[in-house]
Structure formats: C-alpha cells, structure tokens
Scaffold this motif. Structure first.
Motif, short mmCIF file in Angstrom:
data_model
loop_
_atom_site.label_atom_id
_atom_site.label_comp_id
_atom_site.label_asym_id
_atom_site.label_seq_id
_atom_site.Cartn_x
_atom_site.Cartn_y
_atom_site.Cartn_z
N THR A 1 0.75 -1.24 0.20
CA THR A 1 -0.02 -0.20 0.05
C THR A 1 0.93 1.18 -0.13
OG1 THR A 1 -1.88 -1.17 1.19
CG2 THR A 1 -1.65 1.20 1.22
N GLN A 2 1.80 1.05 0.86
CA GLN A 2 2.87 2.42 0.95
C GLN A 2 3.52 2.56 -0.50
OE1 GLN A 2 4.85 0.88 4.46
NE2 GLN A 2 4.01 2.59 5.74
N ILE A 3 3.87 1.44 -1.24
CA ILE A 3 4.67 1.55 -2.33
C ILE A 3 3.81 2.14 -3.38
CG2 ILE A 3 5.63 0.21 -4.09
CD1 ILE A 3 6.78 -1.79 -1.85
N HIS A 4 2.33 1.69 -3.37
CA HIS A 4 1.46 2.23 -4.27
C HIS A 4 1.33 3.63 -4.26
CE1 HIS A 4 0.64 -1.35 -6.70
NE2 HIS A 4 0.26 -2.06 -5.20
N GLU A 5 1.20 4.15 -2.84
CA GLU A 5 1.02 5.59 -2.68
C GLU A 5 2.35 6.17 -2.98
OE1 GLU A 5 0.20 6.10 1.61
OE2 GLU A 5 -1.34 4.84 1.67
N LEU A 6 3.43 5.94 -3.01
CA LEU A 6 4.68 6.47 -3.36
C LEU A 6 4.64 6.63 -4.93
CD1 LEU A 6 7.50 7.88 -2.84
CD2 LEU A 6 8.47 5.34 -2.77
N ASP A 7 4.19 5.38 -5.50
CA ASP A 7 4.28 5.33 -6.91
C ASP A 7 3.34 6.47 -7.53
OD1 ASP A 7 5.01 4.29 -9.61
OD2 ASP A 7 2.70 3.51 -9.52
N SER A 8 2.05 6.64 -6.82
CA SER A 8 1.10 7.40 -7.28
C SER A 8 1.41 8.86 -7.20
CB SER A 8 -0.23 7.44 -6.57
OG SER A 8 -0.10 7.68 -5.38
N ILE A 9 2.26 9.31 -6.16
CA ILE A 9 2.92 10.76 -5.75
C ILE A 9 3.78 10.99 -6.84
CG2 ILE A 9 4.35 12.01 -4.42
CD1 ILE A 9 2.74 10.65 -1.75
N ILE A 10 4.83 9.67 -7.29
CA ILE A 10 5.75 10.41 -8.28
C ILE A 10 5.44 10.40 -9.52
CG2 ILE A 10 7.92 9.19 -9.14
CD1 ILE A 10 8.56 8.07 -6.41
N SER A 11 4.12 9.58 -9.88
CA SER A 11 3.69 9.81 -11.33
C SER A 11 3.14 11.16 -11.30
CB SER A 11 2.67 8.62 -11.39
OG SER A 11 3.32 7.55 -11.48
N ARG A 12 2.24 11.23 -10.50
CA ARG A 12 1.54 12.57 -10.27
C ARG A 12 2.54 13.82 -10.31
NH1 ARG A 12 -1.25 16.38 -11.94
NH2 ARG A 12 -2.64 17.68 -10.54
N LEU A 13 3.77 13.87 -9.65
CA LEU A 13 4.81 14.69 -9.66
C LEU A 13 5.28 15.05 -11.12
CD1 LEU A 13 6.99 14.52 -6.48
CD2 LEU A 13 5.68 16.64 -7.33
N ASN A 14 5.47 13.99 -11.81
CA ASN A 14 6.09 13.76 -13.28
C ASN A 14 5.20 14.50 -14.13
OD1 ASN A 14 8.62 12.93 -12.20
ND2 ASN A 14 7.96 10.48 -12.60
N SER A 15 3.76 14.38 -13.91
CA SER A 15 2.91 14.93 -14.98
C SER A 15 2.63 16.30 -14.65
CB SER A 15 1.69 14.06 -14.80
OG SER A 15 0.91 14.10 -13.85
N ILE A 16 2.83 16.91 -13.39
CA ILE A 16 2.52 18.30 -13.34
C ILE A 16 3.38 19.30 -14.21
CG2 ILE A 16 2.47 20.03 -11.53
CD1 ILE A 16 1.78 18.06 -9.42
N ASP A 17 2.93 20.30 -14.71
CA ASP A 17 3.72 21.28 -15.49
C ASP A 17 4.09 22.40 -14.87
OD1 ASP A 17 2.86 19.75 -17.68
OD2 ASP A 17 0.93 20.91 -18.00
N THR A 18 3.56 22.90 -13.75
CA THR A 18 4.23 24.24 -13.08
C THR A 18 4.33 24.01 -11.69
OG1 THR A 18 2.06 24.92 -12.15
CG2 THR A 18 2.39 25.75 -14.45
N ASP A 19 5.49 24.76 -11.07
CA ASP A 19 6.10 24.68 -9.90
C ASP A 19 5.13 24.97 -8.79
OD1 ASP A 19 8.52 24.02 -10.92
OD2 ASP A 19 9.27 26.15 -10.88
N GLU A 20 4.06 25.80 -9.24
CA GLU A 20 3.03 26.25 -8.25
C GLU A 20 2.23 25.01 -8.02
OE1 GLU A 20 3.46 28.24 -11.08
OE2 GLU A 20 4.60 29.67 -9.99
N GLU A 21 1.84 24.33 -8.92
CA GLU A 21 0.93 23.10 -8.88
C GLU A 21 1.63 21.98 -8.14
OE1 GLU A 21 -1.44 21.72 -12.42
OE2 GLU A 21 -0.23 23.14 -13.50
N LYS A 22 3.18 22.02 -8.26
CA LYS A 22 3.86 20.81 -7.78
C LYS A 22 3.96 21.10 -6.28
CE LYS A 22 8.07 21.13 -7.22
NZ LYS A 22 9.58 21.28 -7.23
N ASP A 23 4.23 22.59 -5.94
CA ASP A 23 4.37 22.83 -4.30
C ASP A 23 2.96 22.58 -3.69
OD1 ASP A 23 6.80 23.49 -4.87
OD2 ASP A 23 6.17 25.82 -5.09
#
Length: 138
Positions: free
Chosen positions: A6-28
């Motif tokens: 479960t923790q691994i899947h959560e980390l994967d979803s966070i990393i995937s979402r981070l990689n797809s974000i375009d702006t720094d404001e959205e990332k922060d």
C-alpha cells in the motif's frame, strides 16, 4: 521495518503525479497536500541511485509488432481523451515510440522511459492546441 504494498502504491502515485505536473506552483501545492515533510521527501528521492535498483531479474525485450505505426490524428485523440498515467500503464514503450515518431517524425532518445516519452507527446499536443487557439483569433 517493512514497506507495505500500500505504501509503495502511494509513493508510486505521488511520483507519477509529480512527473505529470507542469508548473512549480501546482507541484508545491500537490506536495503540501500529500507529503508530511516536503523537503525530506525530495531529498530522499534525490538520493536514489537508479543503477543500484536492479534486482537481478532479466527483462525480456518488448516485441516490436510489424507495422505498428500510428496516425498523427489518432495519437492526438488518444492523448486528449486519456490521462497520462493511463497511457503509460496501457501502452508498451514500443507503442509510445511509434506514437512519438508519428508526432515528431523522429525517434526519442533511447534513454527516455515510457513516462518521459508520453510527457513529450502530451506537451507537444498541449502546445499545438494553444497555438491553434491563439491563431484561431486572427
């Protein structure tokens, strides 16, 4: 200590979402909402040595289908109607390379992974739609 699936899947979803974000404001904003200590999280990710992650399993080469080419309009339709995460999960790297070739008329770098190729295509389509919107008013 044992990291659960479960923790691994959560980390994967966070990393995937981070990689797809375009702006720094959205990332922060995303990190503040999903990670307890943003600085610690980012520093920990930076420490990962990707060459040490191999676990000894040999990966079989993806079979390249004969004639696997995509029309530019088909690629645009796929990327406009499907999320980046779904595209990365549902298509092989060879298919994404074929899509990239139809959009850019060249092959991506061999070092690029599926996610990076998909992001490049998504970015191109986004830029083209912005240009069309801007030029449409003329």
């Amino acid at each position: 200590m044992c990291i659960t699936k479960t923790q691994i899947h959560e980390l994967d979803s966070i990393i995937s979402r981070l990689n797809s974000i375009d702006t720094d404001e959205e990332k922060d904003q995303f990190l503040k909402c999903n990670v307890e200590d943003v600085d610690l999280f980012l520093e920990t990710l930076k420490k990962v040595n990707k060459s040490k992650l191999k676990n000894g399993k040999k990966r079989s080469a993806a079979k390249k289908e004969a004639g696997s080419s995509y029309e530019r309009s088909t690629v645009f339709e796929i990327f406009q109607n499907t999320s980046l995460n779904e595209i990365v999960a549902n298509y092989l790297k060879a298919e994404l390379v074929a899509m990239y070739c139809s959009v850019y008329s060249s092959r991506p770098l061999s070092a690029d992974n599926k996610e990076r190729i998909a992001q490049a295509i998504k970015g191109y389509i986004h830029d083209m739609s912005r240009a069309e919107t801007l030029l449409g008013g003329l």
